[in-house]
Design an enzyme around this catalytic site. Structure first.
Site, PDB file in Angstrom:
ATOM      1  N   CYS A   1     104.160  68.778  25.188  1.00  0.00           N
ATOM      2  CA  CYS A   1     103.752  69.869  26.086  1.00  0.00           C
ATOM      3  C   CYS A   1     102.761  70.773  25.341  1.00  0.00           C
ATOM      4  CB  CYS A   1     104.952  70.649  26.602  1.00  0.00           C
ATOM      5  SG  CYS A   1     106.105  71.201  25.329  1.00  0.00           S
TER       6      CYS A   1
ATOM      7  N   GLY B   1     116.265  61.196  14.858  1.00  0.00           N
ATOM      8  CA  GLY B   1     115.476  60.263  15.651  1.00  0.00           C
ATOM      9  C   GLY B   1     114.492  59.438  14.845  1.00  0.00           C
TER      10      GLY B   1
ATOM     11  N   ALA C   1     116.005  64.283  23.672  1.00  0.00           N
ATOM     12  CA  ALA C   1     116.373  64.527  25.068  1.00  0.00           C
ATOM     13  C   ALA C   1     116.458  65.994  25.468  1.00  0.00           C
ATOM     14  CB  ALA C   1     117.700  63.847  25.366  1.00  0.00           C
TER      15      ALA C   1
ATOM     16  N   ARG D   1     121.117  71.933  20.174  1.00  0.00           N
ATOM     17  CA  ARG D   1     120.373  71.531  21.383  1.00  0.00           C
ATOM     18  C   ARG D   1     121.145  70.462  22.155  1.00  0.00           C
ATOM     19  NH1 ARG D   1     114.896  72.468  21.885  1.00  0.00           N
ATOM     20  NH2 ARG D   1     114.493  70.331  22.562  1.00  0.00           N
TER      21      ARG D   1
ATOM     22  N   ASP E   1     109.741  62.144  23.852  1.00  0.00           N
ATOM     23  CA  ASP E   1     109.222  63.469  24.212  1.00  0.00           C
ATOM     24  C   ASP E   1     109.416  64.378  23.003  1.00  0.00           C
ATOM     25  OD1 ASP E   1     108.210  65.512  25.908  1.00  0.00           O
ATOM     26  OD2 ASP E   1     110.245  66.201  26.274  1.00  0.00           O
TER      27      ASP E   1
END
Length: 392
Positions: A318, A246, A190, A217, A263
């Site tokens: 990205c 994760g 996230a 983070r 993401d």
């Protein structure tokens, strides 16, 4: 004559003549002059030139120029704030690119076969799924070609900021995820929080789990949320913030969520080109960079396992890298079927691409997923996204 021949033969065998040079005449090699240290940004440029010139062909020079230029941002409107941010931004010439999308494009997402050999086909005989964009998500951008900078957001009387500045293309994965009323949603990676904030704007989620494996983070993520979301909302039992690994989520909660956003960490191409600080092309992070595709694959597989049958998974990065985008998705589809018995369909995102073709510049002819590529007139991205549906 024989003596001269033996001497020449001996000199050929001696590779380093410094041992034959008197110590007072030896010169120390000057590393600073002969082997200059390249900054991470320069290493990133060299790597991208070698990789993307082959991958993108004639598109790479224009994409390269855009990525080395100042990027454009969008202002994600914060529905929890009570100031007049929308009116102020519209007065500056900004438009909401979501409401200004191409209205005549059918909002239908088609499904494709899960076989890696078939995913190159964009068409499908499967019935399309209706995509309904949330009316509560608004993101304002300056017109195409306008590089005006946004002013910092101002807080309202409760201290909540009016909008969140982010790459507007980063909002597309949230729109493609198609969150509906009553859904349970997992945001597996996230931080820093822009996509999480966008999901919260829908005000339709029954339960939202926000996770990031990095504790630092996650702390920054909490600070972002506290600047935009009321405290009582963050302490609600329908929202959970965690810092678990994760890649292990399939072992923690499997077959649970209606929607999963994956993401993943990546080479963050723009940051790698522009900032030496915390750059993944730093010499001491070479191993971490090489392990990225494997980490991304493990995260996507965990997200697939976390989704319930009939649920949907949105994978995004990205980066322009094919090894971190299409290759990871293809491997995940194969391994999910072969190792876990989970069959997936690839959802065609071309309708979404046609909706927002006036705002973003999309890569042509991707056989799996869609990608926003930077362009000087629309300097957003890069953002890659691919949507998978878990079959019942």
């Amino acid at each position: 004559m024989a003596l001269l021949w033996d001497t020449s033969l001996l000199l050929r065998k001696v590779k380093d003549l410094r041992c034959l040079t008197p110590r007072r005449h030896r010169v120390k090699e000057k590393w600073a002059a002969t082997r200059p240290k390249l900054p991470p940004t320069r290493l990133a440029v060299h790597h991208f030139d070698a990789t993307y010139s082959t991958q993108l062909g004639q598109l790479w020079p224009s994409v390269r120029l855009a990525m080395l230029s100042e990027r454009k941002y969008g202002a994600l409107l914060n529905n929890f704030s009570h100031n007049a941010a929308l009116t102020e931004l519209e007065a500056q010439g900004c438009v909401d690119f979501i409401s200004e999308r191409e209205k005549d494009v059918p909002s239908c997402l088609e499904e494709k076969s899960e076989e890696p050999s078939d995913v190159s086909m964009k068409s499908s005989d499967a019935d399309g799924e209706q995509l309904s964009l949330s009316p509560n998500i608004k993101c304002l951008v300056f017109p195409r070609g306008d590089v005006t900078r946004f002013k910092p957001a101002r807080p309202d009387k409760n201290g909540l900021l009016g909008y969140y500045l982010m790459d507007a293309a980063s909002l597309l994965p949230c729109l493609a995820l198609d969150v509906q009323e009553g859904h349970s949603v997992l945001d597996l990676c996230a931080a820093p929080g822009g996509k999480t904030l966008a999901l919260l704007q829908t005000q339709a989620i029954r339960f939202l789990c926000i996770n990031d494996s990095s504790v630092s983070r996650t702390l920054r993520l909490r600070k972002v949320l506290h600047s935009y979301v009321p405290k009582h909302f963050l302490t609600n039992e329908n929202l959970r913030i965690t810092s678990f690994d994760g890649t292990k989520w399939g072992e923690i909660e499997s077959n649970t969520f209606d929607r999963v956003l994956v993401d993943v960490p990546c080479t963050t191409d723009r940051h790698s080109l522009m900032e030496d600080d915390n750059n993944i092309f730093s010499k001491n992070r070479t191993g971490e960079r090489r392990r990225l595709p494997q980490l991304q694959l493990e995260l996507l597989l965990a997200g697939i396992q976390a989704a319930c049958p009939g649920g949907e998974i949105l994978y995004s990065t990205c980066t322009l890298s094919q090894n971190q985008n299409l290759s990871v998705v293809e491997q995940a589809i194969y391994q999910a079927r072969e190792k876990d018995g989970i069959h997936l369909q690839v959802v065609d995102l071309r309708p979404l691409m046609r909706m927002f073709g006036n705002t973003f510049h999309f890569a042509p002819d991707l056989h799996l997923g869609e990608m926003v590529i930077p362009h000087l007139a629309a300097n957003f991205g890069p953002i890659y996204m691919c949507k998978l549906k878990r079959l019942t």
